[in-house]
Design a protein around this motif. Sequence first.
Motif, PDB file in Angstrom:
ATOM      1  N   ASN A  97       0.833  -1.204   0.000  1.00  0.00           N
ATOM      2  CA  ASN A  97       0.000   0.000   0.000  1.00  0.00           C
ATOM      3  C   ASN A  97       0.870   1.257   0.000  1.00  0.00           C
ATOM      4  O   ASN A  97       0.615   2.220   0.730  1.00  0.00           O
ATOM      5  N   ALA A  98       1.902   1.210  -0.832  1.00  0.00           N
ATOM      6  CA  ALA A  98       2.851   2.328  -0.941  1.00  0.00           C
ATOM      7  C   ALA A  98       2.891   2.819  -2.383  1.00  0.00           C
ATOM      8  O   ALA A  98       2.673   2.045  -3.329  1.00  0.00           O
ATOM      9  N   ALA A  99       3.168   4.068  -2.559  1.00  0.00           N
ATOM     10  CA  ALA A  99       3.288   4.632  -3.903  1.00  0.00           C
ATOM     11  C   ALA A  99       4.683   4.371  -4.452  1.00  0.00           C
ATOM     12  O   ALA A  99       5.664   4.387  -3.700  1.00  0.00           O
ATOM     13  N   PRO A 100       4.803   4.144  -5.773  1.00  0.00           N
ATOM     14  CA  PRO A 100       6.147   3.998  -6.352  1.00  0.00           C
ATOM     15  C   PRO A 100       7.061   5.172  -6.012  1.00  0.00           C
ATOM     16  O   PRO A 100       8.256   4.983  -5.769  1.00  0.00           O
ATOM     17  N   ALA A 101       6.507   6.362  -5.982  1.00  0.00           N
ATOM     18  CA  ALA A 101       7.319   7.556  -5.733  1.00  0.00           C
ATOM     19  C   ALA A 101       7.901   7.594  -4.331  1.00  0.00           C
ATOM     20  O   ALA A 101       8.877   8.307  -4.088  1.00  0.00           O
ATOM     21  N   THR A 102       7.313   6.817  -3.401  1.00  0.00           N
ATOM     22  CA  THR A 102       7.825   6.816  -2.028  1.00  0.00           C
ATOM     23  C   THR A 102       8.416   5.450  -1.657  1.00  0.00           C
ATOM     24  O   THR A 102       8.565   5.139  -0.474  1.00  0.00           O
ATOM     25  N   THR A 103       8.734   4.653  -2.668  1.00  0.00           N
ATOM     26  CA  THR A 103       9.356   3.342  -2.453  1.00  0.00           C
ATOM     27  C   THR A 103      10.723   3.325  -3.114  1.00  0.00           C
ATOM     28  O   THR A 103      10.899   3.847  -4.212  1.00  0.00           O
ATOM     29  N   VAL A 104      11.686   2.726  -2.444  1.00  0.00           N
ATOM     30  CA  VAL A 104      13.053   2.604  -2.954  1.00  0.00           C
ATOM     31  C   VAL A 104      13.395   1.122  -3.053  1.00  0.00           C
ATOM     32  O   VAL A 104      13.080   0.344  -2.147  1.00  0.00           O
ATOM     33  N   HIS A 105      14.033   0.729  -4.159  1.00  0.00           N
ATOM     34  CA  HIS A 105      14.483  -0.660  -4.307  1.00  0.00           C
ATOM     35  C   HIS A 105      15.998  -0.713  -4.182  1.00  0.00           C
ATOM     36  O   HIS A 105      16.713   0.107  -4.757  1.00  0.00           O
ATOM     37  N   VAL A 106      16.475  -1.726  -3.454  1.00  0.00           N
ATOM     38  CA  VAL A 106      17.904  -1.914  -3.197  1.00  0.00           C
ATOM     39  C   VAL A 106      18.348  -3.226  -3.827  1.00  0.00           C
ATOM     40  O   VAL A 106      17.742  -4.278  -3.581  1.00  0.00           O
ATOM     41  N   GLY A 107      19.412  -3.188  -4.636  1.00  0.00           N
ATOM     42  CA  GLY A 107      19.903  -4.418  -5.247  1.00  0.00           C
ATOM     43  C   GLY A 107      21.305  -4.275  -5.782  1.00  0.00           C
ATOM     44  O   GLY A 107      21.868  -3.171  -5.818  1.00  0.00           O
TER      45      GLY A 107
END
Length: 233
Positions: free
Chosen positions: A171-181
């Motif tokens: 329930n998060a927006a893409p704009a406020t989500t960070v992916h780490v890899g």
Amino acid sequence: METPGNKRVEAISFDLDNTLVRYERSPGDVLQATFDKHGFEPIFSVEQYYARYDEFAETCDSMNELRSECFAALASENGHESQLGRDIAKAFSNERDQSNVELLSAADRILETLSREYRLAIVTNGAQDAQQQKISAVNLERWIETVVIAGHDTPPKPSPGPFRRVTRSLNAAPATTVHVGDSLETDIAGATAAGLDSVWISEDAPTREFDPTYRVDSLGDLYPSPWSREPEK
């Protein structure tokens, strides 16, 4: 206006392999042990296996099936009977223990710290049974709310599909989500395509083709988080 130094973030997704966990014995070591122990000719390399892994992960329901189909194809392409590849795959499966993994250095500290402030998830490519065994072996459920194992219900990374699924689940927006890899080609490219900011874990400089939002040398450098730091002047 938000800047890279004060971006609002509510959720973080992580790659799994070589980002949070690693095998105690590498696939290359297990493949060589399989050849040696059973007297098989080394008819393909672990790099060839890596190159075809995601292709077979899309169509196979288990790790054993994935390896059997992949090894059969590699044997045939290298001038051998496909059954030889299946025999090697069976011996490899007996040699490999998917639960024989360990958390990377600082992973427990970083996940414990970040979980107090952010909702955490995993987005990983691979066979469902193998990836779930790794997650359970190191008890990542202590910190992780949602797991997306891409390749079955969604296309594998770098498709934006698994990243969109994880943001919906959190329930998060893409704009406020960070992916780490750790992979420019799958993690950074896929996250960018889905509208997420990204953190690339590497000591190298990124290529022109892929442009992570942030880069850190190691997982331990995720706190303080790069998006909360003051931008360099």
